[in-house]
Enzyme design. Structure first.
Site, mmCIF file in Angstrom:
data_model
loop_
_atom_site.group_PDB
_atom_site.id
_atom_site.type_symbol
_atom_site.label_atom_id
_atom_site.label_comp_id
_atom_site.label_asym_id
_atom_site.label_seq_id
_atom_site.Cartn_x
_atom_site.Cartn_y
_atom_site.Cartn_z
ATOM 1 N N SER A 47 0.865 -1.186 0.000
ATOM 2 C CA SER A 47 0.000 0.000 0.000
ATOM 3 C C SER A 47 0.893 1.225 0.000
ATOM 4 O O SER A 47 2.043 1.169 0.465
ATOM 5 C CB SER A 47 -0.886 0.012 1.253
ATOM 6 O OG SER A 47 -1.530 1.278 1.412
ATOM 7 N N TYR A 88 -1.248 -0.851 10.401
ATOM 8 C CA TYR A 88 -1.409 -1.089 8.962
ATOM 9 C C TYR A 88 -0.213 -0.541 8.192
ATOM 10 O O TYR A 88 0.367 -1.233 7.347
ATOM 11 C CB TYR A 88 -2.705 -0.450 8.483
ATOM 12 C CG TYR A 88 -2.987 -0.677 7.012
ATOM 13 C CD1 TYR A 88 -3.469 -1.898 6.555
ATOM 14 C CD2 TYR A 88 -2.785 0.342 6.078
ATOM 15 C CE1 TYR A 88 -3.738 -2.113 5.212
ATOM 16 C CE2 TYR A 88 -3.049 0.142 4.732
ATOM 17 C CZ TYR A 88 -3.519 -1.086 4.306
ATOM 18 O OH TYR A 88 -3.772 -1.290 2.972
#
Length: 263
Positions: A150, A166
Site C-alpha cells: 500500500s 497497517y
C-alpha cells in the site's frame, strides 16, 4: 524468434491462487489473470462470498474455483497450500492480498489489534509464499508472487489518520518482497509488490465516509480514486512473461499521490 506483446501477456494454461479474492482488489486482480487465460483459485474466510465471486468469474468465461481459509491461521495456510496444489496441479502465480487494518491512536493502540494486523498482513504472506514455493515453485524453477502492499507503507500517516499497525505492516511487505526476490531469483521465481492508493473498496469505506470522496480525490494529481480496472494492467505485467525480468520491485497505483512531497 521473439514473442509478440499478445503472446507475452498471455496466461493460457497458467494457474493462479488469489487470497482475499472474494471482493475488491483481490477480485479485480483475479479478473485480470482470468481474462488473460489463467485458471483461478480464490480464497478468503467466507464461503458464501467466495461462491458468489467464483460465479462472477465464471459468468465472464473464466475457469474459477475457491477454497475457504483463514490466512492468519498457520494450520489453515498449510491446508490451503496443499489443497491448491492438489486442485490446480501446481501454482504458477500467487497473489498475497488477504489483509486487515485497524484504526487507533498509537498511544492507545491495543496490542491484540497490532498482532492481528501484523499476523495476517506480514506473517500470513510469508507462510503462504513458503508453502506454495515448497510444494510447487522451487522444484519447477518457475513462479510469480505478487504481494499487495500500500502507499501507506511508503511513509508516515497524514494528519488525522491513525493506522500505525497497517502502515507498519505494509512497509514490511515492501521489504519482504525485496528480500524474498533476492533469495528466490535463482529458482526462477519473481516477487513483486503493488502499492494501491485510495480505491473505492470496503476497507476504504470508513475513510471515504469520514473525509469525503471529493476531499480524497483532491489529494491525487489525477483527481480520482482507483476503480475496478486500475490494478489490472500492473497485475498482468507482474504475472506474465512480459514481466519476467522484473523482480524485487514495488509500484504505486495511486493517481500520483505518492509522487507528491508529503503526499
Amino acid at each position: 524468434m521473439t514473442r509478440t506483446v499478445q503472446q507475452l501477456f498471455d496466461l493460457s494454461g497458467k494457474t493462479a491462487l488469489v487470497t482475499g479474492g472474494s471482493r475488491g482488489l483481490g477480485l479485480q486482480m483475479a479478473h485480470a489473470l482470468g481474462e488473460a487465460g489463467a485458471k483461478i483459485l480464490l480464497s478468503s474466510r467466507k464461503a458464501k462470498d467466495l461462491e458468489e465471486a467464483a460465479a462472477e468469474l465464471k459468468a465472464a468465461g473464466i475457469e474459477a474455483d475457491w477454497i475457504a481459509a483463514d490466512c492468519s491461521d498457520e494450520a489453515d495456510i498449510t491446508r490451503l497450500a496443499k489443497e491448491a496444489v492438489q486442485r490446480l496441479g501446481h501454482v504458477d502465480i500467487l497473489i498475497n492480498n488477504a489483509g486487515a487494518s485497524w484504526g487507533a491512536p498509537a498511544e492507545d493502540h491495543p496490542t491484540a489489534a497490532w498482532d492481528k494486523v501484523m499476523n495476517l498482513n506480514v506473517r500470513g504472506y510469508f507462510l503462504l509464499s513458503q508453502q506454495i514455493a515448497r510444494l510447487s515453485m522451487l522444484e519447477r524453477k518457475s513462479g510469480r508472487i505478487i504481494n499487495l502492499a500500500s502507499i501507506a507503507g511508503l511513509g508516515g500517516n497524514p494528519t488525522g489518520m491513525k493506522t500505525i499497525a497497517y502502515n507498519t505492516s505494509k512497509g514490511a511487505v515492501i521489504n519482504f518482497t525485496r528480500a524474498l526476490a533476492g533469495e528466490w531469483g535463482e529458482h526462477g521465481i519473481t516477487v513483486n509488490a503493488i502499492c494501491p492508493g485510495f480505491f473505492k473498496t470496503k476497507m476504504a469505506a470508513v475513510l471515504i465516509e469520514t473525509l469525503g470522496e471529493d476531499e480524497m480525490r483532491s489529494h491525487a494529481p489525477l483527481r480520482r480514486l482507483g476503480d475496478d480496472e486500475d490494478l489490472k494492467g500492473l497485475t498482468l505485467l507482474y504475472a506474465s512473461d512480459a514481466g519476467k525480468h522484473i523482480t524485487g520491485q514495488w509500484m504505486a497505483v495511486d493517481g500520483g499521490v505518492s509522487a507528491l512531497v508529503g503526499g
